[in-house]
Design an enzyme around this catalytic site. Structure first.
Site, PDB file in Angstrom:
ATOM      1  CD1 TRP A 100      26.356   7.460  47.264  1.00 39.07           C
ATOM      2  CD2 TRP A 100      25.383   7.089  49.240  1.00 39.07           C
ATOM      3  NE1 TRP A 100      26.491   6.133  47.558  1.00 39.07           N
ATOM      4  CE2 TRP A 100      25.908   5.868  48.756  1.00 39.07           C
ATOM      5  CE3 TRP A 100      24.715   7.093  50.467  1.00 39.07           C
ATOM      6  CZ2 TRP A 100      25.788   4.666  49.461  1.00 39.07           C
ATOM      7  CZ3 TRP A 100      24.602   5.904  51.175  1.00 39.07           C
ATOM      8  CH2 TRP A 100      25.134   4.713  50.668  1.00 39.07           C
ATOM      9  CG  ASP A 167      29.440  12.095  50.506  1.00 34.08           C
ATOM     10  OD1 ASP A 167      30.532  11.545  50.751  1.00 34.08           O
ATOM     11  OD2 ASP A 167      28.356  11.465  50.437  1.00 34.08           O
ATOM     12  CE  LYS A 191      31.386   3.217  49.952  1.00 34.75           C
ATOM     13  NZ  LYS A 191      30.535   4.368  50.025  1.00 34.75           N
TER      14      LYS A 191
HETATM   15  C1  LIG Z   1      29.238   4.786  50.652  1.00 32.41           C
HETATM   16  C2  LIG Z   1      28.874   6.210  50.563  1.00 32.41           C
HETATM   17  C3  LIG Z   1      28.156   6.856  51.584  1.00 32.41           C
HETATM   18  C4  LIG Z   1      27.653   6.141  52.809  1.00 32.41           C
HETATM   19  O1  LIG Z   1      28.698   5.863  53.661  1.00 32.41           O
HETATM   20  P1  LIG Z   1      28.456   5.176  55.090  1.00 32.41           P
HETATM   21  O2  LIG Z   1      29.810   5.297  55.697  1.00 32.41           O
HETATM   22  O3  LIG Z   1      28.032   3.769  54.817  1.00 32.41           O
HETATM   23  O4  LIG Z   1      27.423   5.935  55.801  1.00 32.41           O
HETATM   24  C5  LIG Z   1      27.886   8.204  51.434  1.00 32.41           C
HETATM   25  N1  LIG Z   1      28.290   8.873  50.352  1.00 32.41           N
HETATM   26  C6  LIG Z   1      28.983   8.292  49.345  1.00 32.41           C
HETATM   27  C7  LIG Z   1      29.410   9.097  48.172  1.00 32.41           C
HETATM   28  C8  LIG Z   1      29.293   6.941  49.421  1.00 32.41           C
HETATM   29  O5  LIG Z   1      29.972   6.346  48.438  1.00 32.41           O
END
Ligand SMILES: *Cc1c(COP(=O)(O)O)cnc(C)c1O
Length: 355
Positions: A100, A167, A191
């Site tokens: 990511w 993030d 998540k």
């Molecule tokens: C799942 C995830 C993403 C991507 O998320 P989307 O909503 O599918 O774009 C980005 N960063 C992390 C840490 C993730 O777990």
């Protein structure tokens, strides 16, 4: 009872799913589904207000930060953030802790100078880099607080003396955080918060509008701040379900209680991984994630039979990401101790049979 260990979309609290299901049939006393009412209706405006208020109350968000509910996933925030915060001739630092982070780096490079300050790629992202130089003049440092795929997590917010952009897709609301250390936080909901389709953004308002760039209206945070996340039709249902999850979090002791429970769950499963002769941890012990517990078999031939045995016990979603292999048990907020104990029981039964 099925125990859901999927990494995302992921487990949600049962009472939340029940309320969410009811709202699809008839929302409040409207005799209309939440799916078929205007986002401008007083009923939905109240949902949006409550969702924002819940974020503020769970994380103690100061008044000078905006709370937004956007679309496009965390993946859109990879460019959104740099487009809004980083001038063409400015430099931002990024920490590369996995898939990511890499995607965030790739997108940010379209907008300014990106310096990768540290990377754990040398050991297949099995640790969080800690000792590295911080050059002067960085606009911000971007990090991924929890690495959903490799299973590493920052145990504390690092202090680099530079504002952070983070993030937090897979560990938001799992523990208290000091918002003031961040210029911006983003998290895809699917998540630890709600269904796919909405992305939470918390941004310090006075960091916006500081760069010279024409930003398309929909990609400018200021548009969404000015319109309370309703410049265009928001993802109403994912926002509603996220609001319910946050309500559930508040009713269950908030992020302090979640932190305690997440640590208990982590101690239980990592204790078993370290004790059990059939399994071993896959990341540096100090950096182990409390949300995505990754582990490997001590014999490759264990993978399929263990997954089959777990499935038999109704523990699902345990296959590791293809880049790591082995297993991954995602133990987000909604997973209770009983679920983790169930998995530990399966691991012990497996060892009895195979060791
Ligand atoms: C799942 C995830 C993403 C991507 O998320 P989307 O909503 O599918 O774009 C980005 N960063 C992390 C840490 C993730 O777990």
């Amino acid at each position: 009872m099925t125990y859901n260990f999927f990494a995302g979309p992921a487990i949600l609290p049962k009472p939340v799913l029940e309320k969410a299901a009811q709202a699809v049939k008839s929302f409040e006393d409207l005799d209309l589904s939440i799916l078929e009412i205007s986002h401008r209706s007083p009923q939905f405006v109240a949902v949006m207000d409550k969702a924002e208020a819940n974020v503020r109350s769970l994380l103690n968000v100061p008044e000078d930060y905006a709370v937004l509910f956007l679309t496009g996933g965390a993946s859109s925030q990879f460019y959104f953030t740099a487009m809004n915060l980083l001038g063409e001739n400015e430099t931002a630092g990024y920490i590369d802790t996995g898939t990511w982070s890499n995607k965030a780096i790739k997108e940010a490079k379209l907008f300014g100078n990106i310096k990768v300050l540290a990377s754990s790629k040398d050991k297949n992202y099995s640790y969080i880099p800690k000792d590295f130089d911080i050059p002067s003049g960085l606009k911000y440092i971007h990090l991924t607080s929890n690495n959903t795929i490799s299973g590493t997590q920052y145990q504390e917010v690092p202090d680099y003396g530079v504002p952070l952009v983070c993030d937090m897709s897979s560990d938001i609301f799992s523990k208290p955080i000091d918002i003031k250390k961040f210029d911006l936080i983003y998290a895809g909901a699917q998540k630890n918060l709600g269904p796919a389709g909405v992305t939470l953004v918390i941004v310090k308002k006075d960091v916006l509008g500081k760069i010279e760039r024409d930003i398309p209206t929909m990609l400018d945070y200021r548009t969404h701040i000015a319109k309370g996340s309703m410049f265009n039709t928001p993802p109403a249902y994912p926002i509603y379900v996220s609001m319910l999850t946050m309500e559930w979090l508040l009713e269950n002791g908030g992020v302090n209680a979640m932190q305690k429970r997440n640590e208990e769950k982590a101690a239980l499963i990592y204790g078993e991984i370290d004790r059990n002769p059939c399994f071993k941890g896959s990341v540096h012990a100090d950096d182990r994630s409390r949300m995505n517990v990754t582990f490997l078999p001590t014999n490759e031939a264990f993978v399929e039979p263990f997954l089959a045995m777990a499935k038999e016990a109704r523990c699902v979603g345990l296959a590791g990401h293809r880049s790591v292999g082995g297993f991954r048990a995602s133990t987000y907020n909604s997973m209770n101790i009983e679920g983790v104990q169930k998995l530990v029981d399966v691991m012990q039964a497996f060892a009895k049979k195979h060791n």
